[in-house]
Scaffold this active site. Structure first.
Site, PDB file in Angstrom:
ATOM      1  CG  HIS A   1      -5.607  -2.387  -1.511  1.00 47.68           C
ATOM      2  ND1 HIS A   1      -4.598  -3.039  -0.819  1.00 47.68           N
ATOM      3  CD2 HIS A   1      -5.353  -1.060  -1.348  1.00 47.68           C
ATOM      4  CE1 HIS A   1      -3.797  -2.133  -0.253  1.00 47.68           C
ATOM      5  NE2 HIS A   1      -4.226  -0.928  -0.574  1.00 47.68           N
TER       6      HIS A   1
ATOM      7  CB  CYS B   1      -0.889  -0.015   1.247  1.00 45.74           C
ATOM      8  SG  CYS B   1      -1.995   1.389   1.356  1.00 45.74           S
ATOM      9  CG  LEU B   2       0.824   3.941  -3.412  1.00 42.81           C
ATOM     10  CD1 LEU B   2       0.134   4.948  -4.316  1.00 42.81           C
ATOM     11  CD2 LEU B   2       2.260   3.719  -3.843  1.00 42.81           C
TER      12      LEU B   2
ATOM     13  CG  HIS C   1      -7.275   2.665   0.869  1.00 44.33           C
ATOM     14  ND1 HIS C   1      -6.538   2.985   1.980  1.00 44.33           N
ATOM     15  CD2 HIS C   1      -6.428   2.022   0.031  1.00 44.33           C
ATOM     16  CE1 HIS C   1      -5.294   2.532   1.829  1.00 44.33           C
ATOM     17  NE2 HIS C   1      -5.202   1.946   0.650  1.00 44.33           N
TER      18      HIS C   1
HETATM   19 NI    NI Z   1      -3.551   1.036  -0.232  1.00 40.69          NI
END
Ligand code: NI
Length: 174
Positions: A138, A96-97, A142
């Site tokens: 994903h 994940c960033l 978020h």
């Molecule tokens: Ni992410």
């Protein structure tokens, strides 16, 4: 059009369920461009608005990089909802960033059906499997304030969090 700062684990906005997008004017178009710019700049294949500090229900995806395609495959999902999920599940490694450097195997439904709106507000429905299915799940997580950490066993989560805290300590001394 600007690559914005990516919000990191620990910042509250990542944990707040987002509000629906109601307008499709300049502001939303600018947000979409900023999301793509930030995602490309950070080298990701998906990003959700909370990750740039905006608590709105929108995410963008481009699997072009992961699949080594020359052309981009921009996908914008506004107000997305996963309306069907297969009983069959698949395991794959995710990152994940907002939690850079951390990866873990996450089990998710293999196939999904999503309803959303495109960048102009038109309703769209799509079925996805494989990597696209995983990335959509994903990113929609978020938008509900859920991180991939939450989808692994408590033990693995604890290990990941320790590793993350250590990496942050090292980072701050640089
Ligand atoms: Ni992410």
């Amino acid at each position: 059009m600007t690559a914005r700062r990516v919000v990191l684990l620990g910042e509250e906005v990542l944990r707040i369920p987002t509000a629906k997008i109601k307008g499709f004017g300049e502001e939303t178009q600018g947000l979409i461009e900023d999301l793509f710019d930030t995602m490309y700049h950070a080298g990701g294949i998906g990003i959700a608005a909370p990750q740039i500090g905006v608590s709105l229900r929108i995410c963008v995806i481009d699997l072009g990089r992961a699949e080594d395609l020359e052309e981009s495959q921009r996908l914008t999902l506004i107000n997305p909802a996963i309306v069907e999920s297969s009983k069959t599940k698949e395991k794959a490694t995710e990152g994940c960033l907002s939690i850079p450097g951390m990866e873990e195997i996450v089990k998710r439904p293999s196939q999904i059906k999503v309803r959303a709106q495109d960048e102009l507000g038109n309703p769209i429905e799509l079925e996805a499997e494989g990597l696209l299915s995983r990335v959509i799940q994903h990113e929609v997580d978020h938008l509900d304030g859920i991180l991939f950490f939450d989808r692994v066993t408590p033990l693995k989560r604890r290990l990941l969090l320790n590793k993350w805290r250590n990496s942050q300590k090292e980072g701050s001394s640089q």
